[in-house]
Design an enzyme around this catalytic site. Structure first.
Site, short mmCIF file in Angstrom:
data_model
loop_
_atom_site.label_atom_id
_atom_site.label_comp_id
_atom_site.label_asym_id
_atom_site.label_seq_id
_atom_site.Cartn_x
_atom_site.Cartn_y
_atom_site.Cartn_z
N ASP A 145 7.76 -28.99 4.47
CA ASP A 145 8.97 -29.78 4.25
C ASP A 145 8.59 -31.16 3.70
O ASP A 145 7.99 -31.96 4.41
CB ASP A 145 9.71 -29.94 5.59
CG ASP A 145 11.09 -30.56 5.45
OD1 ASP A 145 11.82 -30.57 6.45
OD2 ASP A 145 11.43 -31.03 4.34
N HIS A 194 7.39 -24.98 14.05
CA HIS A 194 6.87 -26.21 13.45
C HIS A 194 5.46 -26.50 13.96
O HIS A 194 5.29 -27.01 15.07
CB HIS A 194 7.76 -27.40 13.81
CG HIS A 194 9.10 -27.37 13.17
ND1 HIS A 194 10.00 -28.41 13.31
CD2 HIS A 194 9.72 -26.46 12.39
CE1 HIS A 194 11.11 -28.12 12.62
NE2 HIS A 194 10.96 -26.95 12.07
N HIS A 196 10.77 -33.32 2.79
CA HIS A 196 11.78 -34.18 3.42
C HIS A 196 12.26 -35.27 2.46
O HIS A 196 12.48 -36.41 2.87
CB HIS A 196 11.20 -34.79 4.69
CG HIS A 196 12.21 -34.97 5.78
ND1 HIS A 196 12.87 -36.16 5.99
CD2 HIS A 196 12.67 -34.10 6.70
CE1 HIS A 196 13.69 -36.02 7.02
NE2 HIS A 196 13.60 -34.79 7.47
N GLU A 243 19.73 -28.93 3.81
CA GLU A 243 20.12 -29.46 5.13
C GLU A 243 20.95 -30.74 5.01
O GLU A 243 21.75 -31.03 5.88
CB GLU A 243 18.90 -29.70 6.00
CG GLU A 243 17.99 -30.79 5.55
CD GLU A 243 16.78 -30.94 6.46
OE1 GLU A 243 16.04 -29.94 6.65
OE2 GLU A 243 16.57 -32.05 6.97
N GLU A 254 14.91 -21.10 10.86
CA GLU A 254 14.17 -22.18 11.53
C GLU A 254 14.53 -22.18 13.01
O GLU A 254 15.70 -21.99 13.38
CB GLU A 254 14.55 -23.52 10.91
CG GLU A 254 13.83 -24.71 11.55
CD GLU A 254 14.21 -26.02 10.90
OE1 GLU A 254 15.28 -26.10 10.27
OE2 GLU A 254 13.42 -26.97 11.01
N ASP A 275 17.98 -30.88 16.56
CA ASP A 275 19.33 -31.47 16.52
C ASP A 275 20.34 -30.52 15.90
O ASP A 275 21.26 -30.93 15.20
CB ASP A 275 19.35 -32.84 15.85
CG ASP A 275 18.65 -32.88 14.49
OD1 ASP A 275 17.48 -32.47 14.44
OD2 ASP A 275 19.26 -33.34 13.51
N ARG A 327 19.36 -24.06 2.75
CA ARG A 327 18.95 -24.66 4.04
C ARG A 327 20.09 -25.46 4.68
O ARG A 327 19.82 -26.39 5.43
CB ARG A 327 17.77 -25.58 3.78
CG ARG A 327 16.48 -24.85 3.56
CD ARG A 327 15.77 -24.51 4.84
NE ARG A 327 15.43 -25.71 5.61
CZ ARG A 327 15.49 -25.73 6.94
NH1 ARG A 327 15.88 -24.66 7.62
NH2 ARG A 327 15.18 -26.82 7.61
N GLN A 359 22.71 -38.43 14.69
CA GLN A 359 22.58 -39.87 14.45
C GLN A 359 23.93 -40.62 14.56
O GLN A 359 23.96 -41.85 14.65
CB GLN A 359 21.99 -40.13 13.05
CG GLN A 359 20.54 -39.68 12.88
CD GLN A 359 20.41 -38.23 12.50
OE1 GLN A 359 21.39 -37.49 12.53
NE2 GLN A 359 19.20 -37.78 12.17
N GLU A 373 10.20 -27.17 1.02
CA GLU A 373 11.55 -27.62 1.39
C GLU A 373 11.81 -29.06 0.98
O GLU A 373 10.93 -29.91 1.04
CB GLU A 373 11.71 -27.49 2.90
CG GLU A 373 13.02 -27.99 3.44
CD GLU A 373 13.09 -27.91 4.94
OE1 GLU A 373 12.26 -27.23 5.56
OE2 GLU A 373 13.99 -28.56 5.50
N TYR A 389 6.25 -36.22 8.95
CA TYR A 389 6.46 -36.10 7.50
C TYR A 389 5.41 -36.89 6.72
O TYR A 389 5.52 -37.09 5.52
CB TYR A 389 7.90 -36.48 7.16
CG TYR A 389 8.85 -35.47 7.75
CD1 TYR A 389 9.74 -35.82 8.77
CD2 TYR A 389 8.80 -34.13 7.37
CE1 TYR A 389 10.58 -34.87 9.35
CE2 TYR A 389 9.62 -33.17 7.94
CZ TYR A 389 10.51 -33.56 8.93
OH TYR A 389 11.33 -32.61 9.51
C1 GCO Z 1 14.12 -29.74 9.40
C2 GCO Z 1 14.72 -31.10 9.22
C3 GCO Z 1 14.73 -31.95 10.44
C4 GCO Z 1 15.45 -33.25 10.15
C5 GCO Z 1 16.38 -33.60 11.27
C6 GCO Z 1 17.21 -34.84 10.94
O1 GCO Z 1 13.65 -29.17 8.41
O2 GCO Z 1 14.25 -29.23 10.54
O3 GCO Z 1 14.11 -31.73 8.12
O4 GCO Z 1 13.48 -32.15 10.93
O5 GCO Z 1 14.54 -34.30 9.93
O6 GCO Z 1 17.23 -32.50 11.51
O7 GCO Z 1 17.96 -35.26 12.06
MG MG Z 2 13.92 -30.22 6.61
#
Ligand code: GCO
Ligand code: MG
Length: 400
Positions: A206, A127, A208, A258, A335, A312, A279, A43, A232, A158
């Site tokens: 997740d 996923h 999130h 993350e 993952e 990403d 994570r 981002q 998660e 999500y």
């Molecule tokens: C996951 C993450 C990603 C994020 C993304 C943000 O568990 O892989 O939550 O889906 O949303 O990496 O840029």
């Molecule tokens: Mg995640």
């Protein structure tokens, strides 16, 4: 033997698919010897690029490539303010590149330098998604047919039924969702998928960070009956003390990390055993050096690794994840987001997944390279990110 030093630090920006990827290339004084690292913060790719080019590169030039730990320690404090995004990403890329160089010098895959293999391959999860529970089931079955035994199940990304929301007149534009609808929908979806595909498949989900804290506690309790491999990001990094409440009230395994940048985020969760899986985004936390240290620390508390591995994370970052996965005695799961053939062409040596396992290629270092000419054909584009402009049904801004 002459000291090998850092002769140049280059940044490779490329967007072959959706995500903007950031690669650090450290060129050494030894002809032909260079290392690659992932600094991806998709981002804010311009900011990371500037941090590398304008601040980290002048700091690194001329230094002895063998001094990985010393360089990491000094780089982390050289800007005075530390443990945040952007600068951490830059340092993560340089750190991974220095480990890649050390492996090439030793003529060993990185996992050998960490202590050798505890496993021949890393089990991965994919996923599964869909617009309704039947599509999610179908998506999960496609992974099962490829041999995956670990599957993340989401419904509508999500979730949250953006298309059905009643918003106030004149509501601001944004990525709307209804947390309560999300909770109801996910319980229905998990019930369906667990019933249909049985207990042998490990299911992950997740949140999130998109629920109110008390709703996250309730949801963790509600999903207990589905025996998830992990749940998660039930909470945001800003609400870490709420992990105590989840731990005290249910046995759903928890994964978090993350979004973390600082040891002050993961250290208490590990020491108080408030989570079950780490994570972190290895390209966010500072690279292989801290990831190795934190994995060893977590091992003392029975906590396992599950490094962030989305689209990403660049293939270089996935390669770094894999070497950590092969070594760590407390590896949990990895993952994995399958890359297109185009990405495999740009990054020769990108890890291969077969029958639900990710395998190394046993080349020295990270075992991956980059075709810079091909990467340059997919320049990163500018965009004001929309999906992170999340709003509750009444238009209130909320965490994405
Ligand atoms: C996951 C993450 C990603 C994020 C993304 C943000 O568990 O892989 O939550 O889906 O949303 O990496 O840029
Ligand atoms: Mg995640």
């Amino acid at each position: 033997m002459a000291t090998v030093t850092i002769k140049d630090v280059q940044t490779i920006l490329t967007q072959p698919e959706g995500s903007r990827l950031i690669i650090v290339k450290i060129v050494t004084s030894q002809p032909g010897l260079y290392g690659l690292g992932c600094a991806t913060f998709t981002q804010r790719f311009h900011a990371v690029h500037a941090a590398i080019e304008k601040h980290l590169k002048p700091f690194l030039l001329g230094r002895d490539v063998s001094l990985i730990e010393e360089i990491w320690q000094m780089a982390m404090v050289n800007g005075y303010w530390r443990n945040g995004p952007v600068l951490n990403n830059a340092i993560s890329g340089a750190d991974q590149a220095l480990w890649d160089i050390k492996g090439k010098q030793a003529d060993m895959p990185l996992y050998q330098l960490l202590g050798g293999k505890c496993r021949e391959a890393a089990a991965v999860y994919g996923h599964a998604d869909g617009r309704d529970e039947h599509e999610v089931e179908d998506s999960a079955r496609k992974y099962m047919a490829q041999g995956y035994r670990y599957i993340r199940i989401q419904m509508g990304g999500y979730g949250g039924q953006a298309e059905k929301l009643v918003k106030p007149e004149g509501a601001q534009p944004g990525a709307y969702f209804d947390p309560k609808a999300y909770m109801r929908d996910m319980l229905r979806m998990m019930e369906h998928v667990r019933t249909k595909i049985g207990d042998e498949i490990e299911l992950l989900h997740d949140i999130h960070e998109r629920l109110q804290t008390i709703d996250a506690v309730q949801f963790a309790k509600d999903v207990e009956r589905f025996k998830l491999f992990f749940l998660e990001d039930p909470l945001a990094p800003e609400d870490l003390e709420w992990f105590h409440h989840i731990r005290q009230q249910c046995s759903t395994p928890i994964a978090m990390g993350e979004l973390f940048n600082s040891p002050r985020e993961w250290q208490p969760l590990i020491a108080e055993k408030l989570i079950d899986f780490l994570r972190m985004h290895v390209s966010q936390m500072g690279g292989v050096t801290p990831a190795r240290n934190v994995a060893a620390f977590a091992n003392m508390y029975g906590i396992r690794t599950a490094w962030h591995g989305p689209g990403d994370t660049s293939p270089v970052g996935h390669a770094a994840n894999l070497h950590l996965d092969l070594w760590a005695p407390n590896f949990g799961i990895q993952e994995w987001c399958r890359f297109s053939e185009r990405v495999y062409e740009i990054f020769p040596g990108t890890p291969e997944v077969r029958n639900g396992y990710m395998y190394p290629n046993d080349k020295p270092g990270l075992g991956i390279d980059v075709n810079e000419e091909l990467a340059a054909k997919y320049p990163c584009t500018d965009e004001v990110i929309g999906w992170t402009q999340t709003r509750l049904p009444d238009g209130s801004p909320t965490r994405p």
